[in-house]
Design an enzyme around this catalytic site. Structure first.
Site, short mmCIF file in Angstrom:
data_model
loop_
_atom_site.label_atom_id
_atom_site.label_comp_id
_atom_site.label_asym_id
_atom_site.label_seq_id
_atom_site.Cartn_x
_atom_site.Cartn_y
_atom_site.Cartn_z
N ARG A 104 0.86 -1.19 0.00
CA ARG A 104 0.00 0.00 0.00
C ARG A 104 0.89 1.24 0.00
O ARG A 104 1.73 1.39 0.87
CB ARG A 104 -0.89 -0.01 1.24
CG ARG A 104 -2.07 0.93 1.16
CD ARG A 104 -3.09 0.63 2.23
NE ARG A 104 -3.81 -0.60 1.95
CZ ARG A 104 -4.83 -0.70 1.10
NH1 ARG A 104 -5.26 0.36 0.44
NH2 ARG A 104 -5.43 -1.85 0.91
N THR A 108 -0.65 7.68 -1.02
CA THR A 108 -1.97 7.61 -1.69
C THR A 108 -2.87 6.53 -1.09
O THR A 108 -4.08 6.51 -1.33
CB THR A 108 -1.80 7.27 -3.19
OG1 THR A 108 -1.25 5.95 -3.28
CG2 THR A 108 -0.87 8.25 -3.89
N ASP A 200 -2.49 -12.45 12.60
CA ASP A 200 -1.82 -12.16 11.33
C ASP A 200 -1.38 -13.47 10.70
O ASP A 200 -0.46 -14.14 11.20
CB ASP A 200 -0.62 -11.24 11.56
CG ASP A 200 -0.02 -10.78 10.25
OD1 ASP A 200 0.38 -11.65 9.44
OD2 ASP A 200 0.04 -9.57 10.00
N ASP A 203 2.41 -13.71 9.65
CA ASP A 203 3.31 -13.86 10.80
C ASP A 203 3.20 -15.26 11.40
O ASP A 203 4.20 -15.86 11.79
CB ASP A 203 2.98 -12.83 11.87
CG ASP A 203 3.56 -11.46 11.53
OD1 ASP A 203 4.43 -11.38 10.65
OD2 ASP A 203 3.14 -10.46 12.16
N1 URA Z 1 -4.67 -10.06 7.65
C1 URA Z 1 -4.43 -11.02 8.57
O1 URA Z 1 -3.44 -11.75 8.47
N2 URA Z 1 -5.28 -11.15 9.62
C2 URA Z 1 -6.37 -10.37 9.76
O2 URA Z 1 -7.13 -10.55 10.73
C3 URA Z 1 -6.61 -9.39 8.78
C4 URA Z 1 -5.75 -9.25 7.74
#
Ligand code: URA
Length: 209
Positions: A104, A108, A200, A203
């Site tokens: 991203r 912008t 995530d 991760d």
């Molecule tokens: N990306 C992720 O890995 N987890 C989320 O909850 C939202 C976006």
């Protein structure tokens, strides 16, 4: 309007529960993400066309069905999408794999493509674009547009967990792309994480924080 397929097979739901748990480490997380992806690929490919061929069993000649001509490509959105590729390819070993990476722009806030390598014949393949989390939908919408700009026409989107906000955005932008998910969760929180979600996904797959 595209369809949302929630694949609620008991095996998928069971594995998804373990995937969500905070204490699940990267090794198990990766295994589960791949296993769920294999099981989901079974449903995602349910409408592949078949054709009859003549074969000979040890007993007699007969007509039997094989998948007709349709070629597939899997396109993971980097990086978390990588965690679903092996699971799909286990079931469809002849599938080609394209990759797309977006970031991203901090000014912008528009998604910018930083990597894209697709099979040369994506126009004649059915594409399964994969990303574990459909959260705001911003990345998925942009990724689908980038692959369409390169000629893809027949596309499905497959994720593990979706938020209603992401589903709505993707359906509005790409009404021709069906969505396959193992779960439709409650909402996004203020940090754009899915609730209850699983944290995530990138991760957790790669052991980074
Ligand atoms: N990306 C992720 O890995 N987890 C989320 O909850 C939202 C976006």
């Amino acid at each position: 309007m595209s369809k949302v397929h929630i694949i609620d097979h008991p095996l998928i739901q069971h594995k998804l529960t373990h995937l969500r748990k905070e204490e699940t480490g990267p090794k198990e997380f990766r295994e589960l993400a791949n296993e769920i992806s294999t099981l989901m690929a079974y449903e995602v490919t349910r409408d592949l066309p078949l054709q009859e061929v003549k074969i000979k069993t040890p007993v007699m000649e007969t007509n039997s069905k094989v998948i007709s001509g349709k070629k597939l490509a899997i396109v993971p959105i980097l990086r978390a999408g990588l965690g679903m590729v092996d699971g799909v390819v286990n079931l469809i070993p002849a599938a080609k794999v394209g990759h797309i990476g977006l970031y991203r722009d901090p000014e912008t806030l528009e998604p910018v493509e930083y990597y894209c390598k697709m099979p040369t014949d994506i126009g004649s393949r059915e594409l399964i674009v994969v990303d574990p989390m459909l959260a705001t939908g911003g990345t998925a919408v942009a990724a689908l547009q980038f692959v369409k700009d390169r000629g893809a026409e027949n596309i499905k989107f497959m994720c593990l967990v979706a938020a209603p906000e992401g589903v709505e955005k993707l359906q509005a932008a790409h009404p021709d792309v069906d969505i396959y998910t193992a779960a439709l969760d409650d909402r996004l929180n203020d940090h754009a994480y899915i609730e209850p979600g699983l944290g995530d996904a990138g991760d957790r797959l790669f052991g980074t924080k």
